[in-house]
Motif scaffolding. Structure first.
Motif, PDB file in Angstrom:
ATOM      1  N   ARG A  54       0.835  -1.214   0.000  1.00 51.12           N
ATOM      2  CA  ARG A  54       0.000   0.000   0.000  1.00 51.12           C
ATOM      3  C   ARG A  54       0.863   1.256   0.000  1.00 51.12           C
ATOM      4  NH1 ARG A  54      -2.917  -3.640   2.844  1.00 51.12           N
ATOM      5  NH2 ARG A  54      -2.073  -3.028   4.862  1.00 51.12           N
ATOM      6  N   SER A  55       1.966   1.242   0.724  1.00 49.42           N
ATOM      7  CA  SER A  55       2.884   2.392   0.725  1.00 49.42           C
ATOM      8  C   SER A  55       3.485   2.613  -0.660  1.00 49.42           C
ATOM      9  CB  SER A  55       4.003   2.189   1.741  1.00 49.42           C
ATOM     10  OG  SER A  55       3.481   2.213   3.044  1.00 49.42           O
ATOM     11  N   ALA A  56       3.832   1.527  -1.332  1.00 50.96           N
ATOM     12  CA  ALA A  56       4.366   1.637  -2.693  1.00 50.96           C
ATOM     13  C   ALA A  56       3.318   2.255  -3.611  1.00 50.96           C
ATOM     14  CB  ALA A  56       4.797   0.270  -3.215  1.00 50.96           C
ATOM     15  N   PHE A  57       2.071   1.850  -3.427  1.00 53.31           N
ATOM     16  CA  PHE A  57       1.012   2.441  -4.253  1.00 53.31           C
ATOM     17  C   PHE A  57       0.887   3.935  -3.973  1.00 53.31           C
ATOM     18  CE2 PHE A  57      -3.163   4.217  -4.654  1.00 53.31           C
ATOM     19  CZ  PHE A  57      -3.376   4.046  -6.011  1.00 53.31           C
ATOM     20  N   ILE A  58       0.870   4.328  -2.713  1.00 57.70           N
ATOM     21  CA  ILE A  58       0.742   5.744  -2.359  1.00 57.70           C
ATOM     22  C   ILE A  58       1.876   6.540  -3.016  1.00 57.70           C
ATOM     23  CG2 ILE A  58       0.783   7.409  -0.460  1.00 57.70           C
ATOM     24  CD1 ILE A  58      -1.811   5.709  -0.619  1.00 57.70           C
ATOM     25  N   HIS A  68      -9.534   5.635  -7.654  1.00 57.14           N
ATOM     26  CA  HIS A  68      -9.460   5.498  -9.111  1.00 57.14           C
ATOM     27  C   HIS A  68      -8.069   5.004  -9.523  1.00 57.14           C
ATOM     28  CE1 HIS A  68     -10.836   7.354 -13.200  1.00 57.14           C
ATOM     29  NE2 HIS A  68     -10.598   6.069 -13.285  1.00 57.14           N
ATOM     30  N   GLY A  69      -7.041   5.518  -8.861  1.00 58.31           N
ATOM     31  CA  GLY A  69      -5.684   5.056  -9.147  1.00 58.31           C
ATOM     32  C   GLY A  69      -5.506   3.585  -8.806  1.00 58.31           C
ATOM     33  N   ALA A  70      -6.069   3.160  -7.680  1.00 56.23           N
ATOM     34  CA  ALA A  70      -5.979   1.749  -7.288  1.00 56.23           C
ATOM     35  C   ALA A  70      -6.733   0.872  -8.280  1.00 56.23           C
ATOM     36  CB  ALA A  70      -6.511   1.544  -5.873  1.00 56.23           C
ATOM     37  N   ALA A  71      -7.903   1.321  -8.703  1.00 53.80           N
ATOM     38  CA  ALA A  71      -8.675   0.548  -9.674  1.00 53.80           C
ATOM     39  C   ALA A  71      -7.904   0.408 -10.987  1.00 53.80           C
ATOM     40  CB  ALA A  71     -10.034   1.213  -9.913  1.00 53.80           C
ATOM     41  N   LEU A  72      -7.267   1.485 -11.419  1.00 52.26           N
ATOM     42  CA  LEU A  72      -6.465   1.449 -12.640  1.00 52.26           C
ATOM     43  C   LEU A  72      -5.279   0.497 -12.461  1.00 52.26           C
ATOM     44  CD1 LEU A  72      -5.654   4.417 -14.895  1.00 52.26           C
ATOM     45  CD2 LEU A  72      -3.864   2.829 -14.281  1.00 52.26           C
ATOM     46  N   ALA A  73      -4.614   0.581 -11.319  1.00 52.21           N
ATOM     47  CA  ALA A  73      -3.469  -0.296 -11.057  1.00 52.21           C
ATOM     48  C   ALA A  73      -3.892  -1.760 -11.049  1.00 52.21           C
ATOM     49  CB  ALA A  73      -2.815   0.069  -9.724  1.00 52.21           C
ATOM     50  N   LEU A  74      -5.063  -2.050 -10.510  1.00 51.16           N
ATOM     51  CA  LEU A  74      -5.557  -3.429 -10.500  1.00 51.16           C
ATOM     52  C   LEU A  74      -5.886  -3.902 -11.915  1.00 51.16           C
ATOM     53  CD1 LEU A  74      -7.870  -3.261  -7.363  1.00 51.16           C
ATOM     54  CD2 LEU A  74      -5.649  -4.410  -7.554  1.00 51.16           C
ATOM     55  N   ALA A  75      -6.507  -3.032 -12.686  1.00 51.44           N
ATOM     56  CA  ALA A  75      -6.906  -3.409 -14.045  1.00 51.44           C
ATOM     57  C   ALA A  75      -5.708  -3.633 -14.965  1.00 51.44           C
ATOM     58  CB  ALA A  75      -7.815  -2.328 -14.630  1.00 51.44           C
ATOM     59  N   GLU A  76      -4.610  -2.948 -14.703  1.00 48.86           N
ATOM     60  CA  GLU A  76      -3.448  -3.022 -15.585  1.00 48.86           C
ATOM     61  C   GLU A  76      -2.340  -3.944 -15.063  1.00 48.86           C
ATOM     62  OE1 GLU A  76      -3.080  -1.596 -18.672  1.00 48.86           O
ATOM     63  OE2 GLU A  76      -5.197  -1.054 -18.480  1.00 48.86           O
ATOM     64  N   MET A  77      -2.604  -4.711 -14.016  1.00 41.55           N
ATOM     65  CA  MET A  77      -1.563  -5.600 -13.480  1.00 41.55           C
ATOM     66  C   MET A  77      -0.981  -6.466 -14.588  1.00 41.55           C
ATOM     67  SD  MET A  77      -2.469  -7.090  -9.715  1.00 41.55           S
ATOM     68  CE  MET A  77      -4.227  -7.270  -9.826  1.00 41.55           C
ATOM     69  N   HIS A  92      -4.379  -6.720  -1.042  1.00 44.94           N
ATOM     70  CA  HIS A  92      -3.624  -5.722  -0.288  1.00 44.94           C
ATOM     71  C   HIS A  92      -3.957  -4.293  -0.707  1.00 44.94           C
ATOM     72  CE1 HIS A  92      -1.416  -8.560   2.083  1.00 44.94           C
ATOM     73  NE2 HIS A  92      -0.928  -9.169   1.016  1.00 44.94           N
ATOM     74  N   LEU A  93      -4.389  -4.090  -1.937  1.00 45.37           N
ATOM     75  CA  LEU A  93      -4.782  -2.750  -2.384  1.00 45.37           C
ATOM     76  C   LEU A  93      -6.252  -2.442  -2.090  1.00 45.37           C
ATOM     77  CD1 LEU A  93      -2.953  -2.344  -5.819  1.00 45.37           C
ATOM     78  CD2 LEU A  93      -2.299  -1.424  -3.583  1.00 45.37           C
ATOM     79  N   SER A  94      -7.037  -3.461  -1.769  1.00 45.21           N
ATOM     80  CA  SER A  94      -8.478  -3.253  -1.593  1.00 45.21           C
ATOM     81  C   SER A  94      -8.855  -2.199  -0.546  1.00 45.21           C
ATOM     82  CB  SER A  94      -9.187  -4.585  -1.324  1.00 45.21           C
ATOM     83  OG  SER A  94      -8.783  -5.115  -0.078  1.00 45.21           O
ATOM     84  N   PRO A  95      -8.121  -2.031   0.560  1.00 41.64           N
ATOM     85  CA  PRO A  95      -8.506  -0.967   1.496  1.00 41.64           C
ATOM     86  C   PRO A  95      -8.462   0.427   0.871  1.00 41.64           C
ATOM     87  CG  PRO A  95      -7.023  -2.505   2.586  1.00 41.64           C
ATOM     88  CD  PRO A  95      -7.038  -2.850   1.118  1.00 41.64           C
ATOM     89  N   LEU A  96      -7.677   0.587  -0.195  1.00 36.00           N
ATOM     90  CA  LEU A  96      -7.564   1.883  -0.850  1.00 36.00           C
ATOM     91  C   LEU A  96      -8.803   2.195  -1.708  1.00 36.00           C
ATOM     92  CD1 LEU A  96      -3.842   1.586  -1.968  1.00 36.00           C
ATOM     93  CD2 LEU A  96      -4.749   2.697   0.078  1.00 36.00           C
ATOM     94  N   LEU A  97      -9.651   1.213  -1.885  1.00 36.05           N
ATOM     95  CA  LEU A  97     -10.867   1.405  -2.679  1.00 36.05           C
ATOM     96  C   LEU A  97     -12.033   1.894  -1.835  1.00 36.05           C
ATOM     97  CD1 LEU A  97     -10.596  -1.824  -4.822  1.00 36.05           C
ATOM     98  CD2 LEU A  97     -10.107   0.503  -5.566  1.00 36.05           C
ATOM     99  N   GLU A  98     -11.813   2.146  -0.569  1.00 35.21           N
ATOM    100  CA  GLU A  98     -12.907   2.515   0.331  1.00 35.21           C
ATOM    101  C   GLU A  98     -13.694   3.719  -0.158  1.00 35.21           C
ATOM    102  OE1 GLU A  98     -13.727   3.703   4.969  1.00 35.21           O
ATOM    103  OE2 GLU A  98     -11.729   3.118   4.369  1.00 35.21           O
ATOM    104  N   GLU A  99     -13.020   4.711  -0.711  1.00 36.97           N
ATOM    105  CA  GLU A  99     -13.733   5.915  -1.126  1.00 36.97           C
ATOM    106  C   GLU A  99     -14.693   5.648  -2.293  1.00 36.97           C
ATOM    107  OE1 GLU A  99     -11.011   8.501  -4.146  1.00 36.97           O
ATOM    108  OE2 GLU A  99     -10.265   8.366  -2.106  1.00 36.97           O
ATOM    109  N   VAL A 100     -14.511   4.539  -2.992  1.00 35.27           N
ATOM    110  CA  VAL A 100     -15.427   4.198  -4.066  1.00 35.27           C
ATOM    111  C   VAL A 100     -16.823   3.903  -3.503  1.00 35.27           C
ATOM    112  CG1 VAL A 100     -15.963   2.460  -5.829  1.00 35.27           C
ATOM    113  CG2 VAL A 100     -13.650   3.319  -5.603  1.00 35.27           C
ATOM    114  N   THR A 101     -16.867   3.170  -2.408  1.00 35.41           N
ATOM    115  CA  THR A 101     -18.144   2.815  -1.825  1.00 35.41           C
ATOM    116  C   THR A 101     -18.657   3.864  -0.847  1.00 35.41           C
ATOM    117  OG1 THR A 101     -17.049   1.538  -0.079  1.00 35.41           O
ATOM    118  CG2 THR A 101     -17.735   0.346  -2.057  1.00 35.41           C
ATOM    119  N   ASN A 102     -17.819   4.760  -0.415  1.00 36.88           N
ATOM    120  CA  ASN A 102     -18.232   5.773   0.558  1.00 36.88           C
ATOM    121  C   ASN A 102     -18.297   7.166  -0.030  1.00 36.88           C
ATOM    122  OD1 ASN A 102     -18.478   3.971   2.714  1.00 36.88           O
ATOM    123  ND2 ASN A 102     -16.281   3.988   3.043  1.00 36.88           N
TER     124      ASN A 102
END
Length: 103
Positions: A54-58, A68-77, A92-102
């Motif tokens: 998660r730190s590497a993603f940030i 949106h960045g996490a979703a893009l990173a997941l789609a392009e793995m 491991h990246l899923s917690p970063l998707l919280e703002e999508v549902t909230n």
């Protein structure tokens, strides 16, 4: 439609070809960082690696929005990553998707 236009449309972003090239470079650095944290293998990535991933993603978020960045990173793995490894990165990246549902 150019590859850059297709990429932008796929991810619902307004991006020039230069933007897409930058995003792809940043994603490459993110994927390299993940591989440095846990080498690619046909296994699950252990829980203790989650904070580092998660730190590497940030650090390498390709877009301004975290979810949106996490979703893009997941789609392009990388397609070369084994399924268990890809699933672990998604976990491991899923917690970063919280703002999508909230939002």
């Amino acid at each position: 439609m150019s590859k850059a236009e297709a990429f932008a449309a796929k991810h619902d972003i307004a991006a020039t070809s230069e933007d897409v090239a930058r995003i792809r470079r940043v994603l490459g650095r993110l994927y390299d960082a993940v591989e440095a944290i846990e080498p690619v293998a046909d296994t699950y990535i252990q829980i203790h690696a989650g904070d580092a991933i998660r730190s590497a993603f940030i650090k390498h978020n390709p877009l301004s929005g975290q979810a949106h960045g996490a979703a893009l990173a997941l789609a392009e793995m990388p397609a070369s990553w084994p399924t268990k490894y890809r699933a672990s990165v998604a976990y491991h990246l899923s917690p970063l998707l919280e703002e999508v549902t909230n939002s």
